[in-house]
Design a protein around this motif. Sequence first.
Motif, short mmCIF file in Angstrom:
data_model
loop_
_atom_site.label_atom_id
_atom_site.label_comp_id
_atom_site.label_asym_id
_atom_site.label_seq_id
_atom_site.Cartn_x
_atom_site.Cartn_y
_atom_site.Cartn_z
N GLU A 69 0.83 -1.22 0.00
CA GLU A 69 0.00 0.00 0.00
C GLU A 69 0.86 1.26 0.00
N ARG A 70 1.95 1.25 0.77
CA ARG A 70 2.81 2.44 0.83
C ARG A 70 3.54 2.66 -0.50
N ILE A 71 3.96 1.57 -1.13
CA ILE A 71 4.61 1.69 -2.44
C ILE A 71 3.62 2.19 -3.49
N GLU A 72 2.40 1.67 -3.46
CA GLU A 72 1.38 2.11 -4.42
C GLU A 72 1.09 3.61 -4.24
N THR A 73 1.02 4.05 -3.00
CA THR A 73 0.80 5.47 -2.72
C THR A 73 1.93 6.32 -3.27
N ALA A 74 3.18 5.85 -3.04
CA ALA A 74 4.34 6.59 -3.52
C ALA A 74 4.34 6.70 -5.04
N ILE A 75 3.98 5.59 -5.70
CA ILE A 75 3.95 5.60 -7.16
C ILE A 75 2.85 6.53 -7.66
N ALA A 76 1.68 6.44 -7.04
CA ALA A 76 0.54 7.27 -7.47
C ALA A 76 0.84 8.76 -7.29
N ASN A 77 1.59 9.10 -6.24
CA ASN A 77 1.88 10.51 -5.95
C ASN A 77 3.19 11.00 -6.57
N SER A 100 15.24 -2.92 -10.32
CA SER A 100 14.88 -3.23 -11.71
C SER A 100 13.38 -3.46 -11.86
N PHE A 101 12.79 -4.17 -10.90
CA PHE A 101 11.36 -4.46 -10.98
C PHE A 101 10.53 -3.18 -10.91
N PHE A 102 10.78 -2.36 -9.88
CA PHE A 102 9.95 -1.17 -9.70
C PHE A 102 10.30 -0.06 -10.68
N LYS A 103 11.50 -0.10 -11.24
CA LYS A 103 11.87 0.88 -12.27
C LYS A 103 10.93 0.76 -13.48
N ASN A 104 10.42 -0.43 -13.71
CA ASN A 104 9.49 -0.64 -14.82
C ASN A 104 8.12 -0.01 -14.57
N HIS A 105 7.86 0.37 -13.32
CA HIS A 105 6.54 0.90 -12.97
C HIS A 105 6.59 2.29 -12.36
N HIS A 106 7.80 2.80 -12.15
CA HIS A 106 7.94 4.10 -11.49
C HIS A 106 9.29 4.71 -11.88
N GLY A 107 9.25 5.87 -12.51
CA GLY A 107 10.48 6.47 -12.99
C GLY A 107 11.28 7.19 -11.93
N ASN A 108 10.63 7.56 -10.82
CA ASN A 108 11.29 8.40 -9.81
C ASN A 108 11.92 7.53 -8.72
N ILE A 109 12.92 6.78 -9.10
CA ILE A 109 13.49 5.79 -8.19
C ILE A 109 15.00 5.72 -8.38
N GLU A 110 15.73 5.60 -7.28
CA GLU A 110 17.18 5.46 -7.32
C GLU A 110 17.59 4.39 -6.31
N TYR A 111 18.88 3.98 -6.37
CA TYR A 111 19.37 3.03 -5.36
C TYR A 111 20.57 3.64 -4.65
N TYR A 112 20.83 3.11 -3.46
CA TYR A 112 21.91 3.64 -2.61
C TYR A 112 22.58 2.46 -1.91
N ILE A 113 23.90 2.37 -2.05
CA ILE A 113 24.68 1.35 -1.34
C ILE A 113 25.66 2.08 -0.42
N PRO A 114 25.64 1.82 0.88
CA PRO A 114 26.57 2.52 1.79
C PRO A 114 28.01 2.12 1.52
N ASP A 115 28.92 3.02 1.81
CA ASP A 115 30.34 2.72 1.69
C ASP A 115 30.78 1.86 2.87
N ARG A 116 31.40 0.72 2.55
CA ARG A 116 31.81 -0.24 3.58
C ARG A 116 32.67 0.40 4.66
N TYR A 117 33.54 1.36 4.26
CA TYR A 117 34.53 1.90 5.19
C TYR A 117 34.07 3.18 5.87
#
Length: 565
Positions: A69-77, A100-117
């Motif tokens: 539900e929260r993801i659907e709201t984010a996509i709708a808004n 990759s999955f949600f990129k097909n349904h929502h353009g306003n999306i990015e990913y973030y990986i923390p720096d190990r160090y």
Amino acid sequence: MNKRWTIREVPAEDAITALAGELNIDTVLSTLLLHRGITNYDEAKYFFRPDERHLHDPFLMKDMEKAIERIETAIANGEKIMIYGDYDVDGTTAVAVVYSFFKNHHGNIEYYIPDRYREGYGVSTQGIDYAAENGFSLIIALDCGIKSVDKVAYANTLGVDFIICDHHTPGEELPAAVAVLDPKRADCSYPFKELSGCGIGFKLAQAYAEKNGLPFEEVAKYFDLAAVSIACDIVPIVGENRVLAFYGLQKINTDPCIGLKTLMGVAGKSATYTISDIVFLLGPRINAAGRIDDAKHAVELLISCNEDEAKDKGELINLHNIERKEHDLSITDQALGMINDSQILIDRKSTVVFNEKWHKGVIGIVASRLTEKYYRPTVVLTQSNGHVAGSARSVLGYDLYEALCGCSDLLIQFGGHKYAAGLTMHPENVEAFMAKFEEVVSASITAEQLTQQIQIDAELRLTQIEAKFFRILNQFGPFGPENMSPVFISKNVYVSSNPMLVGQNHLKMSVMHEGSALFDCIAFNHGEYLDKIKKDVPFDICYSIEENVWRERRTIQLNVRGIRV
């Protein structure tokens, strides 16, 4: 190193015979099935024929409705969504699947990986600040976050919502997230508790697809990445993981995503991939990105849709893996030298070694190598950001996490599980920790736990290894934790000619029983038996049965784990 040979208890003879008759199989195979809790035809069919229909309803997982539900709201808004994941194989594959999955349904999306160090493991304040400053209102955290109570509370004050997708054991308090997806939650009745972090991400995508009427094929395309996470995170390959791994291996060997196809190319193996191949060929390369440089390179490769770009990333990651190997071998040599030069360290029941200049990215690998060499609980420490960071590994049956609990007064923090853990401490506590860890281990470890064990599943005559037997044995795979490749013992075998050494210290020979075919054998690191094995002198072997492919010729080979003359 001498190893204990232990043979599993044989099930009741009438049960073995009944199941063998019902399935029309050898009694050794029915014994293996009974060891796995399989007692009748229907259970055997479920085991031998993994099916997509065996995947559980994702909405059985606590909070899944809230998450969708929260993801659907984010996509709708049109909200900005951040996909946040850990820097290891499980974390990066999880991010690749969900992004990759949600990129097909929502353009306003990015990913973030923390720096190990700079940021360390799990959800970081820096990551949350980046989200808030750049307008992200929802973070989906993968393979981490279940203990990030303070971090999620901080995010809430900034107006950033969290969905936690984790598979680690929760603490006493859950984060105040919009949804917390973790089958290990005490109040979660999801039928399977041992999904990987990527597996939780896969279920999130599956739930969204079901809720929104999308074909399952849109989720199934990520079976290959799920299998990589299952293999490399060493989760049990039973239940739902067995289904995901089964279909994932099929996809890896027929139609892998561009990123994995590229990685398989630089790894240099063209034959059929197994779970073991993923662990030793693909996993280290994916991990090397975060150990040596930036784990985002791994995600960029895994989500790539362009073969040329993937090739560039694959070659870069392969170079990082070469550098990782160099650090690994150098530090391992230094650590072995420290132990061999100290009678005190040699005599201990634990190993703790420290060098402030060692590369933090490989100390876990070094800890594993030292554990293999000396077979005792091991901690490797190095300097990091003003503290001392450590990686720990254990031996079969010994609870490393409990041992670290006994040293908690000397640690800033620690986490992990029975066989692997990470820890940090103040530099002035290193010597005290070495003494305390040895004290705790010595008081709680048994002599049996300090002797490496080969667990043998059944006794076998070589005459029983024929085409049908091998075909059915292969269907026991995919092999992994809680469904390991069976190990057999054959007594009084003979060599057809004297064995020979290959590689550095590996024994190659051919063995037989009276009336059996001749079977090629490889015994890794058993060169000391070269002069002990002679024609016409019987000896015992314990081994697993494998298919060897050489120049497109396929033969049965025995991978010998132990020899007794």
